[in-house]
Motif scaffolding. Structure first.
Motif, PDB file in Angstrom:
ATOM      1  N   VAL A 266       0.831  -1.212   0.000  1.00 46.28           N
ATOM      2  CA  VAL A 266       0.000   0.000   0.000  1.00 46.28           C
ATOM      3  C   VAL A 266       0.865   1.262   0.000  1.00 46.28           C
TER       4      VAL A 266
ATOM      5  N   PHE B 276       1.969   2.001  -3.700  1.00 46.75           N
ATOM      6  CA  PHE B 276       0.891   2.586  -4.492  1.00 46.75           C
ATOM      7  C   PHE B 276       0.523   3.989  -4.022  1.00 46.75           C
TER       8      PHE B 276
ATOM      9  N   MET C  95      -4.458  -1.700  -7.563  1.00 44.50           N
ATOM     10  CA  MET C  95      -4.358  -2.056  -6.143  1.00 44.50           C
ATOM     11  C   MET C  95      -5.430  -3.069  -5.768  1.00 44.50           C
TER      12      MET C  95
ATOM     13  N   PRO D 220      -6.896  -0.178  -0.422  1.00 44.43           N
ATOM     14  CA  PRO D 220      -6.556   1.246  -0.325  1.00 44.43           C
ATOM     15  C   PRO D 220      -6.887   1.759   1.078  1.00 44.43           C
TER      16      PRO D 220
ATOM     17  N   THR E 284      -4.679   6.915   0.361  1.00 44.80           N
ATOM     18  CA  THR E 284      -4.990   6.709  -1.057  1.00 44.80           C
ATOM     19  C   THR E 284      -6.157   7.569  -1.478  1.00 44.80           C
TER      20      THR E 284
END
Length: 501
Positions: free
Chosen positions: A391, A394, A417, A424, A428
């Motif tokens: 995570v 990303f 993702m 997320p 995010t």
């Protein structure tokens, strides 16, 4: 015994010459049993005893009449215990205890306790203690330390272990036996790991009062606890106390002290301790070098960190993934991304493979240098290397793309993702929500809000303010305005739930 039986036994026990010994010793009397005991003692001390050979010796011992001495059995099961054959030892002990002529001593039972503890069956180790007491045997300090090590290793409450220790101390006093340093060490270690350093220091003082000499393990446990609790000055005092007692610090002792000094930005002192260590003839490990390099890089002393790296290589200590990741991260923070990328290539050409920390550091550095294209390109390189993005990976990329108003690519990463089963989080969604609101993409923003609410992604004040500021914009459509009003109420409810929990 026919040839087929001999052949089968040889294949089981491995060495034909050993099988000859096994067969002859099984059939001979007390004089040769003494020779067998001496042979077992010699083989156990050699450090080359194999499991099959030990099984053969055990078979000879268990069937010999009269029954060989208990110390022969102890040597054998003790060696197997050191080789981590715990289940085998337990099976042997059960067979030994069924023999009428076999009389275990406290050493035998302590080995049994150790094996049960290593098999995470401390409850059965306590049963063995009960047998020891029932048979009128006197547990010694090693017996007690074995049980305490087992309790602490299994993660049981250290308070229970402390209670047991104080109870058993009374038992030792009855037999005029003093607790050993090994009785104290597991407790001090567990207390320090739980950050209960003051309690550990009390126990240390109890050691001294009982005239039990601490060893290097005792001090290392205290160093670890004091350093993790940011009590560096006390750690230094104990380091000096250790030397005053004539106890030589080991590489772990020096590394712990270097680590604590580095964390307090006392790099000059850390380098001085490192120099003292090498002058004493103690070879630094890769962890020692990594600790010093990390401390230097953390406080902007990359040049000095690179010098330590060169020293490391000259000493014949190979850098590992932590070493490279630390240097790479420091290069990125100084925006020397070209050198960082070169270092990544150099890593790939060696046996040291980059891990998720390596890639996350590089992606973060590239993104903060405006090199988002190079950063997103690393996702493919990670796939080739078999490193799975997380995570953090990303979020760094999504945030960088959002700041460049490249929301389409950012949404693509969000989809990737979810496709890769990486959930997320608030960071995010906040990055995407900020970008959508700033570029008046109300349809995408409302969809994102609905998704956040449905997934119960708990917002913080920043997220709430983004939504509130968006509501004040005249460009917002009526439909988006209504959705935002409903969403703000739900998000505030989620925020309260997070605070209350």
């Amino acid at each position: 015994m026919n040839k087929k039986m001999i052949s089968t036994a040889v294949s089981h026990f491995g060495d034909p010459s050993f099988f000859t010994l096994f067969r002859s010793y099984s059939a001979l009397g007390i004089t040769n049993s003494t020779h067998l005991e001496n042979l077992i003692h010699k083989r156990c001390k050699s450090g080359t005893l194999k499991l099959d050979e030990a099984l053969g010796f055990f078979h000879s011992l268990i069937h010999a009449r009269p029954m060989p001495s208990v110390w022969a059995f102890n040597h054998l099961i003790g060696s197997l215990s050191k080789m981590s054959h715990y289940s085998t030892v337990v099976s042997m002990l059960r067979e030994m205890m069924r023999c009428v002529d076999f009389h275990p001593d406290v050493v035998t039972m302590t080995i049994a306790m150790k094996c049960y503890c290593r098999l995470n069956r401390v409850d059965l180790a306590f049963s063995v203690l009960a047998i020891i007491l029932k048979r009128g045997l006197q547990p010694d300090a090693y017996t007690i330390s074995t049980l305490l090590h087992g309790l602490c290793r299994e993660g049981k409450s250290v308070d229970k272990a402390m209670g047991l220790f104080h109870s058993l101390k009374k038992l030792l006093e009855i037999g005029n036996v003093k607790p050993s340093v090994d009785c104290y060490n597991p407790l001090i270690d567990s207390l320090c790991k739980e950050r209960r350093v003051d309690k550990a220091l009390e126990l240390f003082q109890d050691m001294i009062n009982q005239d039990v000499q601490p060893d290097v393990v005792t001090y290392n446990c205290l160093f670890h606890g004091l350093c993790k609790s940011d009590r560096v000055e006390e750690a230094k005092e104990f380091f000096n106390d250790m030397i005053d007692r004539g106890i030589s610090p080991c590489v772990y002792s020096y590394t712990a002290l270097i680590d604590s000094l580095c964390k307090e930005d006392k790099s000059t002192e850390a380098i001085s301790v490192f120099g003292l260590m090498t002058r004493k003839g103690i070879k630094p490990t890769v962890v020692t070098f990594n600790t010093l390099i990390s401390g230097l890089c953390k406080f902007g002393q990359l040049k000095e960190g690179l010098q330590v790296l060169n020293n490391m290589i000259e000493c014949g200590t190979l850098p590992d993934v932590v070493t490279y990741s630390t240097i790479l991260d420091a290069l990125c923070k100084e925006r020397r991304t070209a050198e960082a990328l070169n270092l990544l290539e150099a890593m790939s050409d060696t046996d040291v493979k980059p891990n998720i920390v390596t890639y996350n550091s590089l992606i973060y550095g590239l993104c903060h240098s405006g090199q988002w294209r190079e950063a997103t390109g690393l996702l493919n390189k990670m796939k080739v290397q078999g490193v799975l993005p997380d995570v953090v990976t990303f979020n760094t990329l999504v945030n960088a793309l959002c700041k460049e108003s490249r929301t389409k690519e950012a949404l693509g990463l969000l989809g990737l993702m979810i496709q890769r089963d990486i959930k997320p989080n608030l960071m995010t969604y906040t990055s995407l929500l900020t970008a959508f609101c700033n570029t008046n993409q109300w349809e995408e923003a409302t969809g994102l809000l609905k998704e956040m609410v449905s997934l119960e992604v708990f917002p913080d004040t920043l997220t709430i303010n983004i939504v509130l500021n968006a509501l004040a914009k005249k460009e917002m459509t009526v439909k988006a305005h209504e959705t935002f009003k409903v969403a703000i109420g739900l998000l505030k409810t989620l925020q309260k739930l997070r605070v209350n929990n």
